[in-house]
Design a protein around this motif. Structure first.
Motif, PDB file in Angstrom:
ATOM      1  N   LEU A   9       0.834  -1.208   0.000  1.00  0.00           N
ATOM      2  CA  LEU A   9       0.000   0.000   0.000  1.00  0.00           C
ATOM      3  C   LEU A   9       0.869   1.258   0.000  1.00  0.00           C
ATOM      4  CD1 LEU A   9      -1.619  -2.452   1.354  1.00  0.00           C
ATOM      5  CD2 LEU A   9      -3.026  -0.700   2.388  1.00  0.00           C
ATOM      6  N   HIS A  10       1.993   1.199   0.657  1.00  0.00           N
ATOM      7  CA  HIS A  10       3.013   2.248   0.651  1.00  0.00           C
ATOM      8  C   HIS A  10       2.474   3.655   0.901  1.00  0.00           C
ATOM      9  CE1 HIS A  10       6.530  -0.144   0.063  1.00  0.00           C
ATOM     10  NE2 HIS A  10       6.007  -0.771  -0.978  1.00  0.00           N
ATOM     11  N   ALA A  11       1.661   3.755   1.947  1.00  0.00           N
ATOM     12  CA  ALA A  11       1.203   5.068   2.431  1.00  0.00           C
ATOM     13  C   ALA A  11       0.542   5.902   1.347  1.00  0.00           C
ATOM     14  CB  ALA A  11       2.378   5.829   3.066  1.00  0.00           C
ATOM     15  N   ASN A  12      -0.104   5.243   0.405  1.00  0.00           N
ATOM     16  CA  ASN A  12      -0.783   5.921  -0.697  1.00  0.00           C
ATOM     17  C   ASN A  12      -2.290   5.845  -0.467  1.00  0.00           C
ATOM     18  OD1 ASN A  12      -1.884   6.802  -3.123  1.00  0.00           O
ATOM     19  ND2 ASN A  12      -0.380   5.733  -4.397  1.00  0.00           N
ATOM     20  N   PRO A  44       1.385   7.796   5.791  1.00  0.00           N
ATOM     21  CA  PRO A  44       1.522   6.546   6.557  1.00  0.00           C
ATOM     22  C   PRO A  44       0.572   6.453   7.740  1.00  0.00           C
ATOM     23  CG  PRO A  44       3.352   8.021   7.027  1.00  0.00           C
ATOM     24  CD  PRO A  44       2.616   8.610   5.867  1.00  0.00           C
ATOM     25  N   GLY A  45       0.318   7.569   8.418  1.00  0.00           N
ATOM     26  CA  GLY A  45      -0.571   7.530   9.572  1.00  0.00           C
ATOM     27  C   GLY A  45      -1.973   7.095   9.194  1.00  0.00           C
ATOM     28  N   TRP A  46      -2.477   7.631   8.103  1.00  0.00           N
ATOM     29  CA  TRP A  46      -3.832   7.261   7.662  1.00  0.00           C
ATOM     30  C   TRP A  46      -3.886   5.779   7.303  1.00  0.00           C
ATOM     31  CZ3 TRP A  46      -6.136   4.939   3.573  1.00  0.00           C
ATOM     32  CH2 TRP A  46      -7.532   5.023   3.515  1.00  0.00           C
ATOM     33  N   VAL A  47      -2.881   5.305   6.577  1.00  0.00           N
ATOM     34  CA  VAL A  47      -2.894   3.901   6.136  1.00  0.00           C
ATOM     35  C   VAL A  47      -2.783   2.952   7.327  1.00  0.00           C
ATOM     36  CG1 VAL A  47      -1.661   2.149   4.813  1.00  0.00           C
ATOM     37  CG2 VAL A  47      -2.069   4.396   3.817  1.00  0.00           C
ATOM     38  N   VAL A  48      -1.936   3.279   8.300  1.00  0.00           N
ATOM     39  CA  VAL A  48      -1.818   2.404   9.468  1.00  0.00           C
ATOM     40  C   VAL A  48      -3.124   2.387  10.262  1.00  0.00           C
ATOM     41  CG1 VAL A  48      -0.614   1.988  11.645  1.00  0.00           C
ATOM     42  CG2 VAL A  48       0.685   2.636   9.611  1.00  0.00           C
ATOM     43  N   ASP A  49      -3.748   3.534  10.442  1.00  0.00           N
ATOM     44  CA  ASP A  49      -5.040   3.561  11.137  1.00  0.00           C
ATOM     45  C   ASP A  49      -6.099   2.763  10.380  1.00  0.00           C
ATOM     46  OD1 ASP A  49      -4.084   5.078  13.239  1.00  0.00           O
ATOM     47  OD2 ASP A  49      -4.800   6.985  12.429  1.00  0.00           O
ATOM     48  N   HIS A  96       1.206   4.267  19.332  1.00  0.00           N
ATOM     49  CA  HIS A  96       0.205   3.222  19.093  1.00  0.00           C
ATOM     50  C   HIS A  96       0.370   2.620  17.706  1.00  0.00           C
ATOM     51  CE1 HIS A  96      -3.547   1.030  19.129  1.00  0.00           C
ATOM     52  NE2 HIS A  96      -4.004   1.728  18.100  1.00  0.00           N
ATOM     53  N   GLN A  97       0.593   3.467  16.711  1.00  0.00           N
ATOM     54  CA  GLN A  97       0.765   2.991  15.347  1.00  0.00           C
ATOM     55  C   GLN A  97       2.048   2.179  15.196  1.00  0.00           C
ATOM     56  OE1 GLN A  97       0.553   6.947  13.785  1.00  0.00           O
ATOM     57  NE2 GLN A  97      -1.557   6.725  13.080  1.00  0.00           N
ATOM     58  N   LEU A  98       3.125   2.637  15.827  1.00  0.00           N
ATOM     59  CA  LEU A  98       4.388   1.902  15.764  1.00  0.00           C
ATOM     60  C   LEU A  98       4.293   0.562  16.471  1.00  0.00           C
ATOM     61  CD1 LEU A  98       6.854   4.861  16.406  1.00  0.00           C
ATOM     62  CD2 LEU A  98       6.613   3.575  14.269  1.00  0.00           C
ATOM     63  N   THR A  99       3.596   0.531  17.594  1.00  0.00           N
ATOM     64  CA  THR A  99       3.412  -0.723  18.331  1.00  0.00           C
ATOM     65  C   THR A  99       2.618  -1.723  17.503  1.00  0.00           C
ATOM     66  OG1 THR A  99       3.533   0.380  20.473  1.00  0.00           O
ATOM     67  CG2 THR A  99       2.447  -1.764  20.427  1.00  0.00           C
ATOM     68  N   PHE A 100       1.608  -1.230  16.809  1.00  0.00           N
ATOM     69  CA  PHE A 100       0.816  -2.111  15.948  1.00  0.00           C
ATOM     70  C   PHE A 100       1.686  -2.723  14.863  1.00  0.00           C
ATOM     71  CE2 PHE A 100      -1.503  -2.711  11.983  1.00  0.00           C
ATOM     72  CZ  PHE A 100      -2.455  -3.637  12.382  1.00  0.00           C
ATOM     73  N   LEU A 101       2.481  -1.901  14.186  1.00  0.00           N
ATOM     74  CA  LEU A 101       3.351  -2.428  13.128  1.00  0.00           C
ATOM     75  C   LEU A 101       4.336  -3.442  13.694  1.00  0.00           C
ATOM     76  CD1 LEU A 101       4.198   0.746  10.988  1.00  0.00           C
ATOM     77  CD2 LEU A 101       2.565  -1.076  10.456  1.00  0.00           C
ATOM     78  N   ALA A 102       4.881  -3.152  14.862  1.00  0.00           N
ATOM     79  CA  ALA A 102       5.867  -4.049  15.471  1.00  0.00           C
ATOM     80  C   ALA A 102       5.269  -5.407  15.811  1.00  0.00           C
ATOM     81  CB  ALA A 102       6.453  -3.404  16.725  1.00  0.00           C
ATOM     82  N   GLY A 103       3.975  -5.462  16.057  1.00  0.00           N
ATOM     83  CA  GLY A 103       3.323  -6.701  16.455  1.00  0.00           C
ATOM     84  C   GLY A 103       2.794  -7.544  15.312  1.00  0.00           C
ATOM     85  N   LEU A 104       2.975  -7.099  14.079  1.00  0.00           N
ATOM     86  CA  LEU A 104       2.468  -7.862  12.946  1.00  0.00           C
ATOM     87  C   LEU A 104       3.255  -9.160  12.770  1.00  0.00           C
ATOM     88  CD1 LEU A 104       1.982  -4.983  10.348  1.00  0.00           C
ATOM     89  CD2 LEU A 104       0.159  -6.343  11.412  1.00  0.00           C
ATOM     90  N   PRO A 105       2.582 -10.253  12.418  1.00  0.00           N
ATOM     91  CA  PRO A 105       3.287 -11.523  12.197  1.00  0.00           C
ATOM     92  C   PRO A 105       4.005 -11.535  10.849  1.00  0.00           C
ATOM     93  CG  PRO A 105       0.969 -11.789  11.691  1.00  0.00           C
ATOM     94  CD  PRO A 105       1.122 -10.396  12.235  1.00  0.00           C
TER      95      PRO A 105
END
Length: 247
Positions: A9-12, A44-49, A96-105
């Motif tokens: 998706l690359h923050a697009n 990136p913030g919108w895409v992660v949310d 919160h967004q960084l923690t979510f990314l860090a927890g992805l399998p």
């Protein structure tokens, strides 16, 4: 069940929104996101949310190399442009967004399907599947009948027979491909947020888990507007040009 396969998706935001509208019209009932939600793009913030909300609703999501780089630091093999955007992206995201990314399998196995960003033989080493040889290596490392990958920004489809013969198809957008359950398959939907096959239209695929039909899609969107956002964010000009020329 109609399963939408969306990757890179690359923050697009513009491309993601276009693909989501299209997928709903195509009857998507569940979503699988195959990594690289950030990097290269300006939102990136919108895409992660967006991803957090869809995972909350039951979507599958795995980690990509750009997601990993944002939380762990870039790898030595990352090109300078990617490294620059990694640092910029990290500063755009909250804890919160960084923690979510860090927890992805790194990968998810669901019934007869494997979801992974790069490959099945070394998911955390980020090797690309660019030819039949890498596809075979990946298929040999999983018992899953269907493997869905991202990482490569071009749509691709490979198969392996029970006798060890391998082949590949060049997907045609909008044309359903019946995937025989007598073979193993590896499909790369192509990038939603940064296509690199000469076509700037956003890419994704739809898999029917009942009929085993896979359909690759291309979705036109305002890539000029997306490129303007890249420039406005102060990101490298080449990243804006890639959205315009799809290369």
């Amino acid at each position: 069940m109609k399963l939408a396969l969306i990757t890179d998706l690359h923050a697009n935001r513009d491309a993601v929104e276009a693909v989501m509208v299209h997928s709903v019209l195509q009857g998507a009932q569940r979503y699988a996101f195959l990594g690289d939600y950030v990097g290269y793009g300006p939102e990136p913030g919108w895409v992660v949310d967006f991803l957090i909300e869809h995972v909350r609703q039951g979507a599958i999501a795995v980690m990509g190399n750009h997601d990993s780089a944002v939380v762990k630091g870039p790898t030595p093999t990352m090109v300078p442009q990617a490294r620059e955007v990694v640092e910029w992206t990290r500063n755009q995201l909250d804890d919160h967004q960084l923690t979510f990314l860090a927890g992805l399998p790194m990968s998810v196995r669901d019934e007869d399907r494997l979801y992974v960003h790069a490959n099945a033989f070394a998911p955390d080493q980020w090797a690309y599947i660019v030819s039949r040889m890498e596809a075979i290596r990946s298929l040999h490392c999983t018992e899953a009948r269907f493997t869905f990958c991202g990482h490569v920004h071009e749509p691709k489809l490979f198969h392996l027979t029970t006798t060890g013969k391998a082949g590949e198809f060049k997907p045609v957008p909008g044309v359903a491909i019946p995937l025989s359950p007598q073979r193993q398959w590896l499909a790369i939907p192509g990038s939603t947020g940064q296509p690199r096959d000469g076509n700037p239209a956003a890419a994704y695929a739809m898999f029917d888990t009942d009929t085993h039909a896979l359909t690759f899609h291309r979705v036109p969107y305002d890539h000029e507007a997306a490129a303007a956002k890249v420039r406005a964010a102060g990101l490298p000009e080449r990243l804006a040009e890639r959205l315009v020329d799809g290369d």
